[in-house]
Design a protein around this motif. Structure first.
Motif: not given
Ligand code: NDP
Length: 325
Positions: A237-238, A241-242
């Motif tokens: 997820e991270e 996202k980033n």
């Protein structure tokens, strides 16, 4: 309309960046995107796409053709070919080959009486101009180029090949210590390794051994072993996202002495959320310069070092003298 009419050849990251950048430049209109692929398969934001086979139909309808192909295989063929018919701009970035590339493009552009502006972007490009400024203004000095924070495609591929790695990216960062030393005016001698550090973000496969992977990366010859490397494990997820953009940037610093013991330091820095979008923004400003130079009857291959700054601007020279001098 009396807008500058431009077209794009090649619609990858850079082509898309040019399409976006033209939206910020009201004196230009993007007439067409040309591609070697089936036009129906190329999804632009809102510009019509045509096959490159039909590009010569646009010979008299386009002021400047922006070549967005890759430096390795596309531009060495496409720029000499299309400089026969169009004023062109490209972002050829193979530094070692630039003199030969310039010569091959110039031979064509001298004959066709078109302008072919080569190697526009930030490095080569804006960094080249700033290296020139530094050297010319401070002949007794050293020039330092640092890159980053930037996503390195090659190093990201290398970490993704390590067993147990599900997803990974690598950023090259300028070493803060080295930059501070250069800024202080001491003119240190620095190797590539002294100038940069490496930062990895990794998503592990289920059951993978993090410390084994970290060790394997940090000791990978050439890629990571010579550098100060950090390895960070994050969730999918991270990661999504980033780590989904293409940041880049860097510094050009000239440290010189105008007389004994008098340090003069010049610094130019870029912090870019998107490498292709910034490169495209530089290309679009130079497209305007090409248009103005062509109106004056100039022709031949040019690099960014050959262009006066006022030619990049949407404003008249009179306005520029009032506002910027
Ligand atoms: P891409 O790989 O995204 O695109 C290159 C070409 O690939 C496109 O023009 C496109 O041509 C073709 N292509 C084929 N299949 C696809 C596909 N499925 N999706 C997208 N494109 C496809 O490269 P970039 O746009 O990221 O970079 C282009 C060049 O820009 C680089 O080679 C680099 O040299 C240069 N550059 C220069 C910089 C500088 O500072 N001077 C900075 C950054 C980049 P077609 O539509 O004809 O198929």
């Amino acid at each position: 309309s009396n807008k500058i009419k431009v077209a794009i050849l090649g619609y990858g990251n850079l082509g898309k960046g040019v399409e976006l950048s033209i939206l910020k430049n009201p004196d230009m209109s993007l007439e067409a995107v040309f591609s070697r692929r089936d036009p129906k398969s190329v999804k632009t934001i809102n510009t019509p796409v045509y096959s490159v086979e039909n590009i010569l139909d646009y010979k008299d309808k386009i002021d400047v053709l922006i070549l967005c192909g890759g430096s390795k295989d596309d531009l060495p063929v496409q720029t000499p070919e299309f400089a026969q018919y169009f004023n062109t701009v490209d972002s050829y970035d193979n530094h070692a080959q630039i003199p030969e590339y310039f010569a091959s493009v110039d031979a064509v552009a001298q004959k066709s009486k078109k302008i072919a502006m080569i190697s526009v972007g930030w490095d080569p490009g804006m960094f080249s101009i700033n290296r020139l400024f530094g050297e010319a203004l401070l002949p007794d000095g050293e020039t330092y180029t640092f890159w980053g924070k930037g996503l390195s495609q090659g190093h990201s591929d290398a970490i993704r090949r390590v067993e147990g790695v599900k997803a990974g990216v690598q950023y090259t960062l300028p070493s803060t210590k080295a930059i501070e030393e250069v800024r202080s005016g001491v003119r240190p001698s620095l190797s590539t390794k002294d100038k940069h550090t490496r930062e990895c973000f990794i998503v592990l496969k289920d059951g993978a051994d993090a410390s084994k992977i970290e060790n394997e990366i940090k000791t990978m010859p050439n890629y990571f072993e010579p550098y100060d490397t950090s390895v960070n494990f994050i969730s999918q997820e991270e990661f999504d996202k980033n780590h989904n953009t293409m940041p880049h940037g860097g510094f050009v610093i000239r440290s010189g002495n105008s007389s004994n013991g008098i340090n003069q330091v010049i610094e130019y820095s870029l912090k870019l959320d998107s490498n292709p979008e910034f490169t495209a923004s530089v290309i679009v400003a130079y497209t305007r310069a090409v248009y103005k130079m062509a109106l004056k009857g100039e022709f031949g291959a040019k690099s960014v070092l050959d262009v006066a700054p006022a030619l990049l601007s949407m404003k008249s020279n009179e306005t520029l003298r009032k506002e910027l001098l």
